[in-house]
Design a protein around this motif. Structure first.
Motif, PDB file in Angstrom:
ATOM      1  N   ASP A  98       0.802  -1.227   0.000  1.00 17.81           N
ATOM      2  CA  ASP A  98       0.000   0.000   0.000  1.00 17.81           C
ATOM      3  C   ASP A  98       0.836   1.279   0.000  1.00 17.81           C
ATOM      4  O   ASP A  98       0.562   2.211  -0.755  1.00 17.81           O
ATOM      5  CB  ASP A  98      -0.961   0.004   1.194  1.00 17.81           C
ATOM      6  N   ASP A  99       1.854   1.341   0.886  1.00 21.64           N
ATOM      7  CA  ASP A  99       2.659   2.564   0.956  1.00 21.64           C
ATOM      8  C   ASP A  99       3.335   2.844  -0.381  1.00 21.64           C
ATOM      9  O   ASP A  99       3.365   3.985  -0.844  1.00 21.64           O
ATOM     10  CB  ASP A  99       3.732   2.450   2.054  1.00 21.64           C
ATOM     11  N   SER A 103       2.677   6.058  -3.096  1.00 20.95           N
ATOM     12  CA  SER A 103       3.793   7.008  -2.975  1.00 20.95           C
ATOM     13  C   SER A 103       3.911   7.918  -4.206  1.00 20.95           C
ATOM     14  O   SER A 103       3.513   7.549  -5.315  1.00 20.95           O
ATOM     15  CB  SER A 103       5.105   6.247  -2.787  1.00 20.95           C
ATOM     16  N   MET A 104       4.463   9.097  -3.978  1.00 25.05           N
ATOM     17  CA  MET A 104       4.778  10.015  -5.085  1.00 25.05           C
ATOM     18  C   MET A 104       5.723   9.334  -6.068  1.00 25.05           C
ATOM     19  O   MET A 104       5.601   9.482  -7.285  1.00 25.05           O
ATOM     20  CB  MET A 104       5.412  11.283  -4.508  1.00 25.05           C
ATOM     21  N   GLU A 105       6.685   8.564  -5.535  1.00 18.39           N
ATOM     22  CA  GLU A 105       7.654   7.864  -6.395  1.00 18.39           C
ATOM     23  C   GLU A 105       6.945   6.963  -7.409  1.00 18.39           C
ATOM     24  O   GLU A 105       7.231   7.010  -8.600  1.00 18.39           O
ATOM     25  CB  GLU A 105       8.623   7.056  -5.508  1.00 18.39           C
ATOM     26  N   LYS A 248      -0.084  10.117  -2.648  1.00 20.34           N
ATOM     27  CA  LYS A 248      -0.610  10.524  -1.337  1.00 20.34           C
ATOM     28  C   LYS A 248       0.468  10.552  -0.261  1.00 20.34           C
ATOM     29  O   LYS A 248       0.336  11.198   0.760  1.00 20.34           O
ATOM     30  CB  LYS A 248      -1.699   9.542  -0.887  1.00 20.34           C
ATOM     31  N   LYS A 249       1.537   9.751  -0.473  1.00 20.05           N
ATOM     32  CA  LYS A 249       2.533   9.593   0.590  1.00 20.05           C
ATOM     33  C   LYS A 249       3.923   9.981   0.116  1.00 20.05           C
ATOM     34  O   LYS A 249       4.251   9.791  -1.038  1.00 20.05           O
ATOM     35  CB  LYS A 249       2.553   8.131   1.052  1.00 20.05           C
TER      36      LYS A 249
ATOM     37  N   MET B 235      10.619   7.035  -0.265  1.00 22.64           N
ATOM     38  CA  MET B 235       9.426   7.622   0.340  1.00 22.64           C
ATOM     39  C   MET B 235       9.619   9.123   0.656  1.00 22.64           C
ATOM     40  O   MET B 235       8.692   9.788   1.101  1.00 22.64           O
ATOM     41  CB  MET B 235       9.011   6.842   1.596  1.00 22.64           C
ATOM     42  N   TYR B 236      10.810   9.647   0.400  1.00 21.54           N
ATOM     43  CA  TYR B 236      11.057  11.089   0.608  1.00 21.54           C
ATOM     44  C   TYR B 236      10.527  11.915  -0.577  1.00 21.54           C
ATOM     45  O   TYR B 236      10.581  13.149  -0.548  1.00 21.54           O
ATOM     46  CB  TYR B 236      12.569  11.343   0.757  1.00 21.54           C
ATOM     47  N   MET B 237      10.066  11.223  -1.619  1.00 22.84           N
ATOM     48  CA  MET B 237       9.832  11.894  -2.900  1.00 22.84           C
ATOM     49  C   MET B 237       8.774  13.001  -2.829  1.00 22.84           C
ATOM     50  O   MET B 237       8.947  14.066  -3.422  1.00 22.84           O
ATOM     51  CB  MET B 237       9.438  10.852  -3.955  1.00 22.84           C
ATOM     52  N   LYS B 238       7.680  12.744  -2.113  1.00 22.78           N
ATOM     53  CA  LYS B 238       6.609  13.750  -2.070  1.00 22.78           C
ATOM     54  C   LYS B 238       7.130  15.063  -1.477  1.00 22.78           C
ATOM     55  O   LYS B 238       6.903  16.143  -2.024  1.00 22.78           O
ATOM     56  CB  LYS B 238       5.431  13.222  -1.247  1.00 22.78           C
TER      57      LYS B 238
END
Lengths: 249, 249
Positions: A98-99, A103-105, A248-249, B235-238
């Motif tokens: 889910d994460d 994610s934006m990535e 979203k993350k 996960m730092y992307m946003k």
């Protein structure tokens, strides 16, 4: 110069097509070429929807801002960012994905994947003597487009690609000069340099419009851009994208 | 089948290159082909940085996760989403462009623009007999990559493209079946159908690995995807993207 590069350098958008549908073989070849584009870690995070239903095509043409050449072309493809399959795989393989998926990535990965595939499709079509036009206008109203195409969560229609036998001759539009788009080793961000380059480009673009319209138009590129960017268009997009569980993350 | 489509269908990533730099003419031709890709409303919202400095190449190879073929290739291109020029144009033309530039919509436009250009570059290079590999690994550490390449605000390095004379023969990797990626008129989202299709694809991928590794590997695609997506990577992307003033509104 080889044929492939010649095809690319001859690209111009085509907005008027002959009444001639693409054959199933042509469609399959275009899609297979699209699929062979690179994909991040083999994720294949996109889908292509071919729209053949005349009613749907008309509705999409209207949603895209009244662009008739959406419905009056040989075929209309819609390219979607797609992590729907991957969300199902998480369940089937009992993996917590889910994460990642939100994610934006992975949003960027799926937009990039879909775009690489689309450009292969575009060049493949042009290499077959067909004309193409990308239809970003689909993003005018993605909630309705999504409903029409029945795309589930984790899928976003990004743009259309209308393809067909050209029925007009358009001119190749001069791009930014090589030295403005291409930097060596580090980005040239000095404002004076950029300004000088943009002034030179403005002259080239003005001359292009002047010649093409017999003097009626002489827009500068920077003016065009300022005018376009002043309009706050599609400001619903962030909410829509996040609502589809992307970025979203 | 024409040469262009043949080139596309023969695509495979190349990760080992001969020690032979691209000529300035080759680089220029690849960039000019890239520039001729379609661009949303003529916005040209991307830049390309060619990295030739050996120290910088080594640092980028390390940042991308120790991928030597980043530094040991004929040329290394970095494709960036770029609205920096447009932010300056806003000031020069006295136009309020801030909301547009910071919108999710224009973030998508710039990622799509950069990707269409990159795929033209990739296909152009391959049509010249060169090999290519996209380097998404650059996104492992974009703060350091941005510092190294001196990219300003409103610019995000999205991925690299390493290009050179191939020094290995790799196999074409079988993509998802046509009917899984291509939908007609509406998205087929029925879970049972998707599952059955993915099972069939798993068999094809297993057979591919089995043959290529003399029986040592037989991964299924869904397993690969589950494993990859379980890792919460980048996960730092946003925060990074929004920090560069993209996708904030």
């Amino acid at each position: 110069m080889n044929q492939t590069i010649e095809t690319m350098l001859n690209h111009r958008s085509v907005r008027k097509f002959k009444e001639e549908n693409l054959s199933p073989e042509q469609i399959q070849m275009i899609v297979e070429a699209a699929q062979m584009a690179s994909t991040s870690s083999f994720i294949q995070a996109y889908s292509i929807i071919g729209v053949t239903d005349p009613e749907k095509k008309k509705k999409l043409a209207k949603l895209a801002g009244g662009q008739d050449y959406v419905s009056e072309s040989g075929h209309f493809f819609v390219f979607c960012a797609d992590l729907y399959r991957h969300s199902l795989i998480g369940k089937w393989e009992n993996a917590d994905v889910d994460d990642s998926i939100m994610s934006m990535e992975k949003f960027m990965v799926s937009v990039i994947d879909a775009s690489l595939a689309a450009q292969n499709a575009a060049v493949a079509a042009e290499s077959m003597g067909l004309g193409i036009c990308y239809i970003g206008g689909l993003r005018n109203n993605l909630p309705e487009v999504s409903e029409l195409l029945e795309t589930p969560e984790h899928v976003i229609p990004l743009f259309g690609l209308t393809v067909g036998v050209p029925d007009q001759k358009t001119a190749v539009k001069p791009r930014m000069p090589f030295q403005s788009i291409y930097h060596e080793n580090s980005y040239r961000h000095q404002k004076d340099t950029v300004k000088q380059e943009m002034n030179e480009y403005n002259e080239a673009i003005s001359a292009y419009y002047h010649e093409r319209t017999a003097g009626k138009r002489s827009d500068k590129w920077t003016e065009q851009m300022a005018k376009m960017l002043q309009r706050k268009s599609r400001m619903y997009m962030k909410e829509f994208v996040e609502g589809k569980n992307f970025a979203k993350k």
